[in-house]
Motif scaffolding. Structure first.
Motif, PDB file in Angstrom:
ATOM      1  N   UNK A  24      25.757  32.285   1.186  1.00 47.51           N
ATOM      2  CA  UNK A  24      24.927  31.819   2.836  1.00 47.51           C
ATOM      3  C   UNK A  24      23.943  31.223   2.883  1.00 47.51           C
ATOM      4  N   UNK A  25      23.476  30.335   2.187  1.00 48.23           N
ATOM      5  CA  UNK A  25      22.959  29.519   1.848  1.00 48.23           C
ATOM      6  C   UNK A  25      23.866  27.696   2.174  1.00 48.23           C
ATOM      7  N   UNK A  67      23.735  21.256  13.996  1.00 49.51           N
ATOM      8  CA  UNK A  67      22.666  20.837  14.565  1.00 49.51           C
ATOM      9  C   UNK A  67      22.426  19.981  15.260  1.00 49.51           C
ATOM     10  N   UNK A  68      22.060  19.582  14.170  1.00 51.63           N
ATOM     11  CA  UNK A  68      20.563  18.310  14.459  1.00 51.63           C
ATOM     12  C   UNK A  68      19.133  18.995  14.295  1.00 51.63           C
ATOM     13  N   UNK A  69      18.992  20.273  13.160  1.00 53.91           N
ATOM     14  CA  UNK A  69      18.076  20.669  13.113  1.00 53.91           C
ATOM     15  C   UNK A  69      17.942  20.457  11.404  1.00 53.91           C
ATOM     16  N   UNK A  70      17.783  20.229  10.827  1.00 52.50           N
ATOM     17  CA  UNK A  70      17.591  19.520   9.252  1.00 52.50           C
ATOM     18  C   UNK A  70      16.405  20.200   9.453  1.00 52.50           C
ATOM     19  N   UNK A  71      16.450  21.401   7.857  1.00 57.35           N
ATOM     20  CA  UNK A  71      14.701  22.017   7.080  1.00 57.35           C
ATOM     21  C   UNK A  71      13.902  21.136   7.133  1.00 57.35           C
ATOM     22  N   UNK A  85       9.863  26.732   6.207  1.00 59.20           N
ATOM     23  CA  UNK A  85      10.564  27.924   6.868  1.00 59.20           C
ATOM     24  C   UNK A  85      11.610  28.147   6.869  1.00 59.20           C
ATOM     25  N   UNK A  86      12.604  28.723   7.031  1.00 61.44           N
ATOM     26  CA  UNK A  86      14.362  28.918   6.647  1.00 61.44           C
ATOM     27  C   UNK A  86      14.569  29.309   8.067  1.00 61.44           C
TER      28      UNK A  86
END
Length: 338
Positions: free
Chosen positions: A315-316, A326-330, A336-337
């Motif tokens: 899942x990770x 999506x170019x939305x890095x953690x 918060x995931x």
């Protein structure tokens, strides 16, 4: 703590001469891992060779467009260096996911590569451990193995490598520069750390009389489509149960190039070229990500307390690839995931 001698190296050549003359000596820079190991009676060096003043503290551009990071640059200075933040944000993110600010201020880049496992039994000198005492046995296989490895294990050892920084360096295909009595050499990052096999006491391919001098990053930094996700028992300072470094090069919605590395699951940062190859030329969608995760984990083996890591890793991987695409890095600030 045991008694030991203390000396200081004047330059890299002097450091090599000193370590070659005394195989029981250890280099010390930040000391964030070594001092703990000495306190626990796991490491018993006869002498500490202080290398903290060697001229290995610069970050410089290379002729081919990459970066050369000195082995004594602190983790904090690497994470916040403008060129790292701009061109290799995956590395910056991974470093900020690890340790605490105080430790990152002290820890050196070279030392981070060489830190040792946090396996409970490695630190407990009252129990058998093949990494600490070869041939004594592995207590983790039949003991408390919740934090242990699920990939690349052997009967001799199921310990994991603890670094976050190294997971990103594996994905970026860095090179490790070392110096020894025979001169200098560069080691591909995937060849630097070892799987346990029958010699789990050997963490790396570094020779006993060599010193790490630098890390070299290639020109390709995956500065847009990347993410580093770290799953741990608490959001504050803790080692990873599973971590994932994902880096993609996209052409529209198609994956041109993919890099995946896992932490917290093996004796070394874990890459699988087949999983990465399976992503190339595919659309950046859920089906491709799920297939890559399945390939990466096809040989995973759980033990009594850590079988949950297999599904957690799956899942990770899926989540981290989605973030990268999506170019939305953690975020490593709120953690918060998303």
């Amino acid at each position: 703590m045991i008694n030991f001698q203390y000396t200081r190296a004047n330059d890299v050549a002097d450091a090599v001469r000193q370590i070659a003359a005394d195989p029981t000596a250890k280099f010390i820079a930040g000391g964030t891992n070594l001092i703990d190991l000495m306190k626990e009676d796991v490491e018993r060096p006869s002498r500490l060779i202080d290398i903290s003043r060697l001229p290995l503290k610069s970050v410089e551009e290379t002729k081919d467009g990459g970066l050369h990071i000195g082995a004594l640059v602190s983790n904090s200075d690497v994470a916040y260096h403008p060129l790292i933040e701009q061109r290799y944000p995956l590395l910056s993110s991974a470093i900020l996911a690890g340790a605490s600010q105080q430790l990152r201020n002290m820890a050196s880049t070279g030392g981070n590569l060489l830190q040792r496992t946090r396996c409970f039994y490695f630190y407990d000198t009252a129990t058998p451990c093949n990494k600490r005492e070869p041939g004594s046995g592995c207590s983790a296989t039949g003991g408390l193995n919740r934090i242990s490895a699920i990939l690349g294990t052997s009967e001799a050892c199921i310990a994991t490598h603890p670094s976050d920084m190294c997971v990103a360096l594996a994905a970026l295909e860095a090179r490790v520069h070392v110096a020894g009595p025979e001169g200098e050499r560069a080691i591909a990052f995937d060849d630097f750390h070892r799987l346990p096999g029958n010699t789990p006491q050997c963490d790396t391919s570094l020779h006993p009389n060599e010193i790490v001098t630098a890390i070299e990053l290639p020109a390709q930094g995956f500065a847009k489509n990347y993410s580093y996700l770290k799953i741990r028992d608490r959001l504050s300072y803790a080692f990873a149960l599973v971590s994932v470094a994902a880096a993609l090069e996209l052409d529209g919605g198609t994956i041109k190039q993919a890099r995946l590395a896992l932490g917290g699951v093996a004796h070394k940062p874990w890459r699988d070229m087949a999983a990465e190859a399976a992503l190339r030329g595919k659309p950046a969608n859920q089906a491709a990500f799920a297939h890559a995760a399945d390939l990466l984990l096809r040989d995973a083996k759980g033990f009594t307390h850590n079988a949950f890591k297999i599904d957690l890793a799956r899942r990770s991987i899926f989540r981290t690839l989605t973030q990268a695409a999506q170019a939305t890095p953690q975020s490593q600030s709120d953690k918060k995931i998303r």
